[in-house]
Write a protein that holds these residues in place. Sequence first.
Motif, short mmCIF file in Angstrom:
data_model
loop_
_atom_site.label_atom_id
_atom_site.label_comp_id
_atom_site.label_asym_id
_atom_site.label_seq_id
_atom_site.Cartn_x
_atom_site.Cartn_y
_atom_site.Cartn_z
N LEU A 26 0.82 -1.20 0.00
CA LEU A 26 0.00 0.00 0.00
C LEU A 26 0.86 1.25 0.00
O LEU A 26 0.59 2.21 -0.74
CB LEU A 26 -0.93 -0.01 1.21
CG LEU A 26 -1.93 1.15 1.32
CD1 LEU A 26 -2.84 1.21 0.10
CD2 LEU A 26 -2.76 1.02 2.60
N LEU A 27 1.90 1.26 0.81
CA LEU A 27 2.79 2.42 0.88
C LEU A 27 3.52 2.64 -0.45
O LEU A 27 3.58 3.76 -0.96
CB LEU A 27 3.81 2.23 2.01
CG LEU A 27 4.87 3.33 2.16
CD1 LEU A 27 4.20 4.67 2.48
CD2 LEU A 27 5.88 2.96 3.25
N ALA A 28 4.05 1.56 -1.01
CA ALA A 28 4.81 1.68 -2.27
C ALA A 28 3.92 2.16 -3.41
O ALA A 28 4.32 3.04 -4.20
CB ALA A 28 5.44 0.33 -2.61
N LEU A 29 2.73 1.60 -3.52
CA LEU A 29 1.84 2.00 -4.61
C LEU A 29 1.30 3.41 -4.40
O LEU A 29 1.09 4.15 -5.38
CB LEU A 29 0.69 1.01 -4.73
CG LEU A 29 -0.20 1.16 -5.97
CD1 LEU A 29 0.63 1.08 -7.25
CD2 LEU A 29 -1.30 0.09 -5.99
N THR A 30 1.08 3.80 -3.16
CA THR A 30 0.65 5.18 -2.89
C THR A 30 1.68 6.18 -3.36
O THR A 30 1.35 7.20 -3.98
CB THR A 30 0.38 5.37 -1.38
OG1 THR A 30 -0.68 4.51 -0.97
CG2 THR A 30 -0.02 6.82 -1.08
N VAL A 31 2.95 5.90 -3.06
CA VAL A 31 4.05 6.78 -3.51
C VAL A 31 4.09 6.85 -5.03
O VAL A 31 4.25 7.92 -5.63
CB VAL A 31 5.41 6.30 -2.95
CG1 VAL A 31 6.55 7.10 -3.55
CG2 VAL A 31 5.41 6.42 -1.43
N ALA A 32 3.95 5.69 -5.68
CA ALA A 32 4.00 5.66 -7.15
C ALA A 32 2.83 6.43 -7.76
O ALA A 32 3.00 7.18 -8.73
CB ALA A 32 4.00 4.22 -7.63
N PHE A 34 1.16 8.82 -6.45
CA PHE A 34 1.17 10.25 -6.11
C PHE A 34 1.50 11.10 -7.34
O PHE A 34 0.95 12.20 -7.51
CB PHE A 34 2.18 10.51 -4.99
CG PHE A 34 2.29 11.97 -4.62
CD1 PHE A 34 1.37 12.54 -3.76
CD2 PHE A 34 3.31 12.75 -5.14
CE1 PHE A 34 1.46 13.89 -3.42
CE2 PHE A 34 3.42 14.10 -4.81
CZ PHE A 34 2.48 14.66 -3.94
N PHE A 35 2.35 10.59 -8.20
CA PHE A 35 2.76 11.34 -9.39
C PHE A 35 1.68 11.34 -10.47
O PHE A 35 1.78 12.08 -11.45
CB PHE A 35 4.07 10.77 -9.94
CG PHE A 35 5.20 10.83 -8.96
CD1 PHE A 35 5.90 12.02 -8.75
CD2 PHE A 35 5.56 9.72 -8.22
CE1 PHE A 35 6.93 12.09 -7.83
CE2 PHE A 35 6.60 9.77 -7.29
CZ PHE A 35 7.29 10.98 -7.10
N LEU A 36 0.65 10.51 -10.29
CA LEU A 36 -0.47 10.49 -11.23
C LEU A 36 -1.74 11.07 -10.61
O LEU A 36 -2.78 11.11 -11.26
CB LEU A 36 -0.76 9.04 -11.67
CG LEU A 36 0.37 8.30 -12.40
CD1 LEU A 36 -0.04 6.85 -12.64
CD2 LEU A 36 0.70 8.98 -13.71
N SER A 37 -1.65 11.52 -9.37
CA SER A 37 -2.83 11.97 -8.65
C SER A 37 -3.49 13.19 -9.29
O SER A 37 -4.72 13.33 -9.26
CB SER A 37 -2.48 12.28 -7.19
OG SER A 37 -1.44 13.25 -7.11
N HIS A 64 -3.75 15.40 -2.89
CA HIS A 64 -3.06 14.50 -3.81
C HIS A 64 -2.62 13.22 -3.10
O HIS A 64 -2.68 12.13 -3.68
CB HIS A 64 -1.85 15.20 -4.42
CG HIS A 64 -2.20 16.16 -5.52
ND1 HIS A 64 -2.79 17.38 -5.28
CD2 HIS A 64 -2.06 16.07 -6.86
CE1 HIS A 64 -2.99 18.01 -6.42
NE2 HIS A 64 -2.56 17.23 -7.40
N VAL A 65 -2.19 13.34 -1.84
CA VAL A 65 -1.82 12.16 -1.07
C VAL A 65 -3.03 11.26 -0.85
O VAL A 65 -2.96 10.03 -0.99
CB VAL A 65 -1.21 12.57 0.29
CG1 VAL A 65 -1.01 11.33 1.17
CG2 VAL A 65 0.12 13.29 0.09
N LYS A 66 -4.17 11.86 -0.51
CA LYS A 66 -5.40 11.08 -0.28
C LYS A 66 -5.83 10.36 -1.56
O LYS A 66 -6.21 9.19 -1.53
CB LYS A 66 -6.52 11.99 0.19
CG LYS A 66 -6.36 12.52 1.60
CD LYS A 66 -7.52 13.46 1.94
CE LYS A 66 -7.34 14.08 3.31
NZ LYS A 66 -8.46 15.04 3.61
N VAL A 67 -5.76 11.06 -2.69
CA VAL A 67 -6.14 10.45 -3.96
C VAL A 67 -5.24 9.25 -4.27
O VAL A 67 -5.71 8.18 -4.67
CB VAL A 67 -6.07 11.48 -5.10
CG1 VAL A 67 -6.14 10.79 -6.46
CG2 VAL A 67 -7.20 12.49 -4.98
#
Length: 234
Positions: A26-32, A34-37, A64-67
Amino acid sequence: MKQHYTNIVLFLAELRKSLRLAAFSLLALTVALFFLSADLIGAFQQHLHERLYFFSVAEPFLAHVKVAFFAAVCLLMPLFMHILWQALGKPFGVTGKKLFWFTLATCALFYVGALFCCLVTLPYGASFLLGFQSEHLKPHIAIGSFVNFVAIFVLAFGLIFELPVFMVFSAQTGALSQQFYAKNRRFAILAIAILAALLTPTPDVVNMLLMGGPLYLLYEAGILVIRLLRIDRQ
């Protein structure tokens, strides 16, 4: 009673084994994501035909973090469901092909519910709520509120649409029976009506039916599947 307690303890123990994998993914995909949010926000904004604003310095970043986080949850739902059913399967004796079909059905219904919310309920609900604007009352929707509004309802619809799978599972494990669900249909209708009133974005009858109607059909589908598969142990 003791057996049910033992099963719950075993379920929690099995679930704990996979929590690190789920959290890291979840953390890794959230970071990834983020650049598409920004693109995701733009897509929903265009879909609902509304302009968005922010009223604090940190609000755009947090939005953007929430998205990214909620998008990651949706994309990782197959992994989460696999972990959940693996943990449920061992103590309750559900393994092999049955476990595979439970996982597949849960994921499929989650995405059907989320898609139904995006295409039907959210546009109608947003249109209804924003219909109260006037010459003296103009909407200025905060991006943080918009993200919370969309994410909560999409996830809620996705999870609620999984109802028949857990009905079948309860019959498979002997916890509840097809007769129990059929006998208590009127109480289920009441519960569905209350749930629809609480979770739908608008209080009007049409929007409640957009959620309550499919949910009741899923309830009946769960009863039908239990009967057809003859998995009722009681």
